[in-house]
Design a protein around this motif. Structure first.
Motif, short mmCIF file in Angstrom:
data_model
loop_
_atom_site.label_atom_id
_atom_site.label_comp_id
_atom_site.label_asym_id
_atom_site.label_seq_id
_atom_site.Cartn_x
_atom_site.Cartn_y
_atom_site.Cartn_z
N SER A 1 -25.82 -11.01 46.20
CA SER A 1 -26.64 -12.21 45.79
C SER A 1 -26.60 -12.53 44.40
O SER A 1 -25.89 -11.95 43.65
N LEU A 2 -27.48 -13.21 44.19
CA LEU A 2 -27.60 -14.02 42.82
C LEU A 2 -28.27 -12.97 41.91
O LEU A 2 -28.25 -12.85 40.42
N LEU A 3 -28.79 -11.85 42.26
CA LEU A 3 -29.68 -10.76 41.40
C LEU A 3 -28.68 -10.13 40.29
O LEU A 3 -27.53 -9.86 40.66
N GLY A 4 -28.81 -10.07 39.08
CA GLY A 4 -28.01 -9.58 38.04
C GLY A 4 -27.07 -10.53 37.66
O GLY A 4 -26.40 -10.18 36.58
N GLU A 5 -26.77 -11.66 38.11
CA GLU A 5 -25.77 -12.62 37.88
C GLU A 5 -26.18 -13.23 36.31
O GLU A 5 -25.39 -13.85 35.71
N ASP A 6 -27.46 -13.02 35.83
CA ASP A 6 -27.90 -13.51 34.73
C ASP A 6 -27.83 -12.72 33.58
O ASP A 6 -28.65 -12.89 32.65
N PRO B 1 -29.90 -18.02 48.15
CA PRO B 1 -29.04 -16.48 48.13
C PRO B 1 -29.68 -15.42 47.08
O PRO B 1 -28.71 -15.06 46.47
N VAL B 2 -30.79 -15.28 47.14
CA VAL B 2 -31.56 -14.29 46.31
C VAL B 2 -33.04 -14.18 46.65
O VAL B 2 -33.35 -14.96 47.48
N MET B 3 -33.46 -12.97 46.73
CA MET B 3 -34.94 -12.73 47.08
C MET B 3 -35.72 -12.91 45.93
O MET B 3 -35.92 -12.20 45.04
N ARG C 1 -33.66 -6.37 44.70
CA ARG C 1 -32.73 -5.90 45.60
C ARG C 1 -31.94 -6.86 46.32
O ARG C 1 -32.37 -8.08 46.08
N HIS C 2 -30.90 -6.78 46.28
CA HIS C 2 -29.65 -7.69 46.84
C HIS C 2 -29.97 -8.39 48.24
O HIS C 2 -30.32 -7.43 49.23
N GLY C 3 -30.35 -9.55 48.33
CA GLY C 3 -30.67 -10.09 49.74
C GLY C 3 -30.82 -11.60 49.65
O GLY C 3 -30.24 -12.24 48.51
N MET C 4 -31.34 -12.35 50.55
CA MET C 4 -31.43 -13.53 50.77
C MET C 4 -32.74 -14.14 51.30
O MET C 4 -33.20 -13.12 51.95
N GLU C 5 -33.23 -15.30 51.22
CA GLU C 5 -34.28 -15.72 51.81
C GLU C 5 -34.17 -16.93 52.56
O GLU C 5 -33.48 -17.99 52.25
#
Length: 529
Positions: A307-312, A359-361, A372-376
């Motif tokens: 997911s987008l988590l941590g990509e920034d 593509p992120v929660m 947490r890695h996920g989507m919504e």
């Protein structure tokens, strides 16, 4: 010292910038007063970073009163507070709504606002890079394009939705809105195209335009019941008066425009009196009929950290930044809400639920991502029956408004959101998403989860889709705030041009309709003068 202009516009948002451009290009002297700062930040230009602007000085976070229908929670509604307004901090989706929306406006007493009336305006405004024909424009000022990046989770959702039986739609503004796919956006060459960039920036250096930023409008000035100008306070604390030879136009949005009306003595007489404001004109409908799209998230955990988590953060952020700066491509060229769709849950031939897929929660606009890695998948009610209202907290212009969204106060909205959540739960169980999703985190992983558990989740997580409208309703009846030419009824030389004039919320995102409203307001003004 009072400065004089032909026209004064309060609010440099989607409608205000569009209107200002038309008036200046017609040779009119125009003052635009914007509460927020300039839009000169890369976080606005880069499509993927808009969430980092929310919560800064370039946004308002309006906080509702406790809402009984969502468990007594207070709900935030972020709005733009910079040049471009919402078009500078939104997800850039270009969605006009359904023809029936505008024919409904016409039939409610707004002649000249039917689909056949507004479609030519949409077409002349649009510069679509891929689509043409009867529904699309290719030569207008507003760029509309396909996103330059598609996240694997967005692609998986679109495949899974087709596996669930929903058709692929490559044009949500085409003949049929129903279906699933990828949204077109107000972007060009990998950059956001806000109304400020499209309509104001080309006028830089034009002597007929003055834009004042970081200036809080405190109220209208009225002479013999007619609008003559407005008062505002700049960041240095100085008070200013500006007069309009022709007209004043309020374009501050559906939460701020009724506030300015009421501060100026135009609104419900009883409320103004209890607030200590002299009543200039009793207008009971000002601030009433607040409508907004209400959504609730389905959260799904992914099998891998994709997911987008941590990509920034850290080296990942550096890599994305370099790719974007060199090529205007990659993750930072994503508008995040890349995919979605429109669903006809009751089978009447007209979509009643829209999906925004991330593509992120995200916990909320205020609190950011869930760690947490996920989507919504976010189903929302396209034509809500619930209504809220906007009131003043005091006669002090710097005090926040007192408002309620009314979310889910009408039982039909809750039933529709439940139907939308069931569609989302079916889609997330299709093979294309099963490959990447480990489990449905919420409402719950059980295939046979009961309605009560889903409804409980909806009530605890219902949220805005950032589309407030309707608080200065257009019409021809005695209660309408503005007439079909957007003139405030009973107050000469005053108009409203923003989403507050919508008699009913459109079936989709509201940036494109707001720009259309600004352009139509210019038609009315220039046609009369």
């Amino acid at each position: 010292m009072t400065q004089s202009y032909d026209y004064i516009i309060a609010g440099a948002g989607s409608a205000g910038c569009t209107l200002a451009s038309r008036l200046v290009n017609a040779g009119k002297r125009v003052l635009v007063v914007e509460a927020g700062p300039d839009d000169n930040t890369k976080l606005i230009d880069m499509p993927a970073t808009f969430a980092k602007v929310i919560g800064t000085a370039r946004s308002w976070i309006y906080q509702s009163e406790p809402e009984p229908s969502v468990g007594g929670r207070t709900l935030p509604i972020p709005q733009g507070r910079t040049l471009g307004g919402g078009s500078s901090i939104n997800a850039m989706l270009y969605v006009r709504g359904q023809p029936e929306d505008y024919d409904g406006w016409r039939d409610l007493g707004c002649p000249g606002w039917g689909w056949d009336d507004v479609l030519p305006v949409y077409r002349r405004l649009e510069r679509n890079e891929r689509l043409a024909g009867e529904r699309h424009g290719t030569d207008g000022p507003l760029p509309v394009s396909d996103a330059r990046y598609r996240h694997p989770l967005s692609l998986a959702y679109v495949r899974a939705a087709q596996q669930a039986g929903y058709r692929f739609n490559d044009d949500f503004n085409g003949v049929e809105q129903e279906g699933v796919g990828f949204y077109q956006t107000t972007t060009a060459n990998g950059e956001r195209q806000s109304s400020a960039k499209v309509f104001l920036k080309p006028l830089a250096g034009n002597a007929n335009l003055k834009v004042v930023t970081e200036a809080q409008v405190t109220g209208l000035t009225l002479e013999n019941g007619a609008a003559s100008g407005l008062a505002y306070v700049t960041a240095d604390g100085q008070s200013h008066l500006a007069s309009a030879k022709a007209e004043v136009i309020l374009a501050a949005g559906a939460l701020a425009t009724p506030k300015l009306m009421m501060l100026s003595g135009l609104g419900p007489a009883a409320h103004l009196t209890e607030t200590g404001i002299p009543v200039i004109r009793d207008m009971p409908a000002v601030g009433q009929d607040l409508q907004d799209h209400v959504a609730a998230p389905l959260y799904a955990l992914t099998r891998k950290p994709v997911s987008l988590l941590g990509e920034d953060r850290g080296l990942k952020a550096l890599r994305h930044g370099i790719e974007y700066l060199l090529f205007r491509r990659g993750l930072l060229a994503s508008n995040v809400v890349e995919s979605g769709g429109f669903f006809d849950t009751d089978g009447d031939g007209r979509p009643d639920v829209q999906f925004h897929v991330l593509p992120v929660m995200v916990e909320s606009a205020e609190h950011g991502s869930i760690e947490r890695h996920g989507m919504e998948l976010n189903p929302c009610v396209l034509r809500p029956k619930s209504r809220g209202s906007v009131l003043l907290r005091s006669r002090n212009s710097s005090d926040p408004i007192r408002f309620t969204t009314g979310f889910l106060s009408h039982a039909d909205d809750l039933a529709l959101l439940l139907a939308g959540m069931k569609v989302a739960r079916a889609i997330v169980r299709q093979p294309a998403l099963r490959e990447v999703v480990a489990e449905e985190f919420a409402p719950g992983n059980a295939d046979d989860l009961g309605d009560a558990a889903i409804v409980d989740h909806i009530i605890r997580h219902a949220k805005t889709v950032y589309h407030p409208c309707g608080t200065c309703r257009m019409g021809t009846d005695d209660q309408a705030v503005v007439d079909p030419q957007l003139r405030v009824r009973g107050v000469p030389r005053l108009r409203v041009a923003d989403a507050s004039i919508m008699p009913r919320l459109t079936s989709g995102n509201t940036n494109a309709p707001a720009i259309m409203i600004g352009d139509r307001c210019a038609d009315f003004i220039l046609g009369e003068n």
